[in-house]
Motif scaffolding. Structure first.
Motif, short mmCIF file in Angstrom:
data_model
loop_
_atom_site.label_atom_id
_atom_site.label_comp_id
_atom_site.label_asym_id
_atom_site.label_seq_id
_atom_site.Cartn_x
_atom_site.Cartn_y
_atom_site.Cartn_z
N LYS A 166 0.82 -1.21 0.00
CA LYS A 166 0.00 0.00 0.00
C LYS A 166 0.86 1.26 0.00
O LYS A 166 0.43 2.30 -0.48
CB LYS A 166 -0.97 0.00 1.19
CG LYS A 166 -0.28 -0.03 2.54
CD LYS A 166 -1.27 -0.21 3.67
CE LYS A 166 -0.53 -0.43 4.97
NZ LYS A 166 -1.36 -1.04 5.97
N TYR A 167 2.08 1.18 0.53
CA TYR A 167 2.99 2.33 0.54
C TYR A 167 3.76 2.46 -0.78
O TYR A 167 4.38 3.48 -1.03
CB TYR A 167 4.00 2.22 1.68
CG TYR A 167 3.36 2.06 3.02
CD1 TYR A 167 2.64 3.09 3.60
CD2 TYR A 167 3.46 0.86 3.71
CE1 TYR A 167 2.05 2.95 4.84
CE2 TYR A 167 2.87 0.70 4.95
CZ TYR A 167 2.16 1.74 5.50
OH TYR A 167 1.56 1.59 6.73
N CYS A 168 3.75 1.41 -1.57
CA CYS A 168 4.59 1.35 -2.77
C CYS A 168 3.80 1.33 -4.06
O CYS A 168 4.37 1.24 -5.14
CB CYS A 168 5.49 0.11 -2.69
SG CYS A 168 6.48 0.04 -1.18
N ASP A 169 2.49 1.37 -3.96
CA ASP A 169 1.63 1.41 -5.14
C ASP A 169 1.52 2.85 -5.61
O ASP A 169 1.46 3.77 -4.81
CB ASP A 169 0.25 0.86 -4.78
CG ASP A 169 -0.63 0.62 -5.98
OD1 ASP A 169 -0.10 0.59 -7.11
OD2 ASP A 169 -1.84 0.46 -5.79
N GLY A 170 1.53 3.03 -6.90
CA GLY A 170 1.42 4.38 -7.43
C GLY A 170 2.77 4.96 -7.80
O GLY A 170 3.74 4.25 -8.01
N SER A 171 2.84 6.26 -7.84
CA SER A 171 4.05 6.95 -8.27
C SER A 171 5.11 6.91 -7.18
O SER A 171 4.83 7.20 -6.01
CB SER A 171 3.70 8.40 -8.60
OG SER A 171 4.85 9.08 -9.01
N LEU A 172 6.34 6.55 -7.57
CA LEU A 172 7.46 6.49 -6.65
C LEU A 172 8.61 7.31 -7.20
O LEU A 172 8.73 7.50 -8.40
CB LEU A 172 7.92 5.04 -6.48
CG LEU A 172 6.94 4.09 -5.80
CD1 LEU A 172 7.44 2.66 -5.89
CD2 LEU A 172 6.76 4.48 -4.34
N PRO A 173 9.49 7.77 -6.33
CA PRO A 173 10.67 8.50 -6.82
C PRO A 173 11.50 7.64 -7.76
O PRO A 173 11.63 6.42 -7.56
CB PRO A 173 11.46 8.82 -5.54
CG PRO A 173 10.50 8.64 -4.42
CD PRO A 173 9.47 7.64 -4.88
N SER A 174 12.06 8.23 -8.75
CA SER A 174 12.89 7.53 -9.73
C SER A 174 14.16 6.98 -9.06
O SER A 174 14.69 7.58 -8.13
CB SER A 174 13.29 8.49 -10.85
OG SER A 174 14.23 7.88 -11.69
N ILE A 175 14.64 5.85 -9.58
CA ILE A 175 15.90 5.30 -9.11
C ILE A 175 17.05 5.64 -10.08
O ILE A 175 18.17 5.19 -9.89
CB ILE A 175 15.83 3.79 -8.88
CG1 ILE A 175 15.24 3.06 -10.08
CG2 ILE A 175 15.01 3.45 -7.66
CD1 ILE A 175 16.22 2.57 -11.03
N ASP A 176 16.76 6.45 -11.09
CA ASP A 176 17.77 6.75 -12.11
C ASP A 176 19.04 7.35 -11.54
O ASP A 176 20.14 7.10 -12.06
CB ASP A 176 17.20 7.68 -13.18
CG ASP A 176 16.16 6.97 -14.05
OD1 ASP A 176 16.13 5.72 -14.05
OD2 ASP A 176 15.37 7.67 -14.72
N SER A 177 18.93 8.12 -10.49
CA SER A 177 20.12 8.75 -9.91
C SER A 177 21.05 7.72 -9.25
O SER A 177 22.19 8.04 -8.92
CB SER A 177 19.72 9.82 -8.88
OG SER A 177 19.05 9.20 -7.79
N CYS A 178 20.58 6.50 -9.08
CA CYS A 178 21.39 5.43 -8.48
C CYS A 178 22.39 4.83 -9.47
O CYS A 178 23.31 4.13 -9.07
CB CYS A 178 20.50 4.32 -7.95
SG CYS A 178 19.42 4.81 -6.59
N PHE A 179 22.21 5.14 -10.76
CA PHE A 179 23.04 4.51 -11.80
C PHE A 179 23.94 5.52 -12.49
O PHE A 179 23.69 6.65 -12.57
CB PHE A 179 22.16 3.78 -12.82
CG PHE A 179 21.41 2.66 -12.20
CD1 PHE A 179 21.98 1.39 -12.12
CD2 PHE A 179 20.14 2.84 -11.67
CE1 PHE A 179 21.30 0.35 -11.53
CE2 PHE A 179 19.45 1.80 -11.07
CZ PHE A 179 20.03 0.55 -11.01
#
Length: 140
Positions: free
Chosen positions: A127-140
């Motif tokens: 329920k906390y992870c459904d929907g829009s989440l911050p991008s992980i692109d900055s991790c790569f």
């Protein structure tokens, strides 16, 4: 001398507690294992809410007497075999202790199997992870 013995004992026991990752280290390791990049933000969110990114966590007893293990808190009634000899369907064909190590390969593979069979909602924290989440692109 007693302090030295205690310090040595703690140093030897430390590996048994697993490691604490962070969002980016988890995303990079999972990516290296072939987990699709479009799933990584969801996986990191689940790990954050389930274990605070800690690999060595065994959750408290659930209402059915089972426990959850590792960074994704994988249940021992269905997915892994506990050392207690308690019945388990053991769908991932591994010991629950294999989910508590610094090497997250078993946890990731088992979590992917759970996702394939039950979807994201298999995790109560979904329920906390459904929907829009911050991008992980900055991790790569």
């Amino acid at each position: 001398m007693k302090a030295f013995i205690v310090l040595v004992a703690l140093a030897l026991a430390a590996p048994a507690f697993g490691r604490t990752m962070d969002r980016c280290s988890l995303a990079r390791e999972m990516s290296d294992m072939g987990v699709p990049r479009d799933q990584l933000a969801r996986w990191t969110c689940i790990a954050d809410h389930e274990s605070n990114y800690r690999t060595g966590v065994v959750g408290p007893e659930n209402s059915d007497g089972s426990h959850d293990y590792g960074i994704f808190q994988i249940n021992n009634l269905y997915w892994c075999q506990p050392d207690t000899g308690r019945f388990s369907y053991n769908e991932c064909s591994l010991s629950c202790n294999a989910l508590l190590t610094d090497d997250i390969t078993n946890s990731v593979r088992c979590a992917q199997k759970i996702l394939g069979q039950q979807g994201w909602s298999a995790w109560a924290t979904w329920k906390y992870c459904d929907g829009s989440l911050p991008s992980i692109d900055s991790c790569f």
